[in-house]
Design an enzyme around this catalytic site. Structure first.
Site, PDB file in Angstrom:
ATOM      1  N   ASP A  73      -3.045   6.073   6.352  1.00 13.08           N
ATOM      2  CA  ASP A  73      -3.515   7.413   6.684  1.00 13.08           C
ATOM      3  C   ASP A  73      -4.572   7.150   7.902  1.00 13.08           C
ATOM      4  OD1 ASP A  73      -4.078  10.201   7.034  1.00 13.08           O
ATOM      5  OD2 ASP A  73      -5.591  10.275   5.364  1.00 13.08           O
ATOM      6  N   GLU A 129       0.830  -1.227   0.011  1.00  9.73           N
ATOM      7  CA  GLU A 129      -0.050  -0.047   0.051  1.00  9.73           C
ATOM      8  C   GLU A 129       0.656   1.178   0.147  1.00  9.73           C
ATOM      9  OE1 GLU A 129      -2.446   1.625  -0.709  1.00  9.73           O
ATOM     10  OE2 GLU A 129      -3.981   1.663   0.874  1.00  9.73           O
ATOM     11  N   ASP A 130       0.264   2.377  -0.606  1.00 11.14           N
ATOM     12  CA  ASP A 130       1.202   3.371  -0.579  1.00 11.14           C
ATOM     13  C   ASP A 130       1.164   4.200   0.699  1.00 11.14           C
ATOM     14  OD1 ASP A 130      -1.471   4.282  -0.466  1.00 11.14           O
ATOM     15  OD2 ASP A 130      -1.341   5.638  -2.492  1.00 11.14           O
TER      16      ASP A 130
HETATM   17  P1  IMP Z   1      -6.941   5.648   4.730  1.00  9.91           P
HETATM   18  O1  IMP Z   1      -7.322   6.921   5.340  1.00  9.91           O
HETATM   19  O2  IMP Z   1      -5.543   5.203   5.642  1.00  9.91           O
HETATM   20  O3  IMP Z   1      -7.918   4.537   4.654  1.00  9.91           O
HETATM   21  O4  IMP Z   1      -6.095   6.104   3.274  1.00  9.91           O
HETATM   22  C1  IMP Z   1      -6.890   6.024   2.155  1.00  9.91           C
HETATM   23  C2  IMP Z   1      -6.229   6.104   1.033  1.00  9.91           C
HETATM   24  O5  IMP Z   1      -6.137   7.459   0.795  1.00  9.91           O
HETATM   25  C3  IMP Z   1      -4.662   5.840   0.762  1.00  9.91           C
HETATM   26  O6  IMP Z   1      -4.367   4.511   0.358  1.00  9.91           O
HETATM   27  C4  IMP Z   1      -4.245   6.885  -0.357  1.00  9.91           C
HETATM   28  O7  IMP Z   1      -4.548   6.058  -1.567  1.00  9.91           O
HETATM   29  C5  IMP Z   1      -5.069   7.982   0.132  1.00  9.91           C
HETATM   30  N1  IMP Z   1      -4.428   9.077   0.885  1.00  9.91           N
HETATM   31  C6  IMP Z   1      -4.229   9.051   2.173  1.00  9.91           C
HETATM   32  N2  IMP Z   1      -3.373  10.117   2.698  1.00  9.91           N
HETATM   33  C7  IMP Z   1      -3.010  10.470   1.400  1.00  9.91           C
HETATM   34  C8  IMP Z   1      -1.923  11.479   1.099  1.00  9.91           C
HETATM   35  O8  IMP Z   1      -1.484  12.288   1.807  1.00  9.91           O
HETATM   36  N3  IMP Z   1      -2.030  11.796  -0.437  1.00  9.91           N
HETATM   37  C9  IMP Z   1      -2.392  11.001  -1.234  1.00  9.91           C
HETATM   38  N4  IMP Z   1      -3.374  10.222  -0.997  1.00  9.91           N
HETATM   39  C10 IMP Z   1      -3.449   9.927   0.278  1.00  9.91           C
HETATM   40 MG    MG Z   2      -4.110   3.914  -1.708  1.00 14.51          MG
END
Ligand code: IMP
Ligand code: MG
Length: 178
Positions: free
Chosen positions: A103, A99-100
């Site tokens: 967040d 995963e990238d």
């Molecule tokens: P989550 O909030 O951990 O569910 O993250 C969901 C998705 O939001 C991640 O897999 C990213 O693709 C995207 N994301 C979260 N933070 C960032 C950021 O700082 N830049 C770009 N995409 C983000």
């Molecule tokens: Mg992602």
């Protein structure tokens, strides 16, 4: 033409490469005889996954999934949907999620739950960037590239409104005050 965004390099391509070397060493050590199934989370992980798997020296399979979290601008609602299911059988496999960025943790915990229900032999998580300040649900990260502050990042696969994925560095996206 003037732009209303301001991009500042946060982590350089060179630092990303060094960190992926280190992560690949760890994964090479742990997965040597396991023939794992590496599952990339589209779209953001596509560059990271491509760089990582070319450093892995054991046999492996690669599949993708795509998740969408309903969001407005740069914040996530917490409601996650799977837009593309992995197509390779999960049961009995050693699964490594790539995963990238972590967040809130909603996407990853949704995906972990989905995969666990399909009875893998093992399930681990590899994340390029961890943004713990925004975490809403607990997740365990087995292989972590960087811990980053709460800023919204773009580049190296990460987007803002589908843009900037092609930048070679990880950059902080800010807005020029007007
Ligand atoms: P989550 O909030 O951990 O569910 O993250 C969901 C998705 O939001 C991640 O897999 C990213 O693709 C995207 N994301 C979260 N933070 C960032 C950021 O700082 N830049 C770009 N995409 C983000
Ligand atoms: Mg992602």
């Amino acid at each position: 033409m003037s732009s209303d965004v301001d991009l500042q390099v946060c982590i350089t391509e060179a630092d990303i490469n060094k960190t992926i070397d280190r992560m690949a060493d760890e994964i090479n050590r742990d997965y040597r005889d396991k023939n794992p199934l590496v599952i990339g989370v589209l779209i953001g992980s596509f560059i990271f996954l491509a760089d990582l798997v070319r450093r892995l020296t054991f046999p492996l399979d690669i599949d993708f999934t795509r998740l969408s979290s309903y969001s407005s601008g740069t914040t996530t609602s917490g409601e996650v949907k799977m837009l593309l299911e992995p197509s390779i059988e999960i049961q009995g496999r050693d699964i490594l999620i790539v995963e990238d960025i972590a967040d809130t943790g909603y996407s990853i915990s949704y995906l972990m739950r989905y995969l666990k229900e399909r009875n893998p032999n093992s399930l681990r998580l590899c994340v390029l960037a961890d943004k713990p300040s925004n975490r809403k649900v607990h997740i365990d990260i087995d292989y972590k590239g960087f811990t980053v502050p709460g800023d919204f990042l773009v580049g190296y696969g990460l987007d803002y409104q589908s843009k900037y994925r092609n930048l070679p560095d990880l950059c902080v996206l800010g807005e020029n005050g007007e």
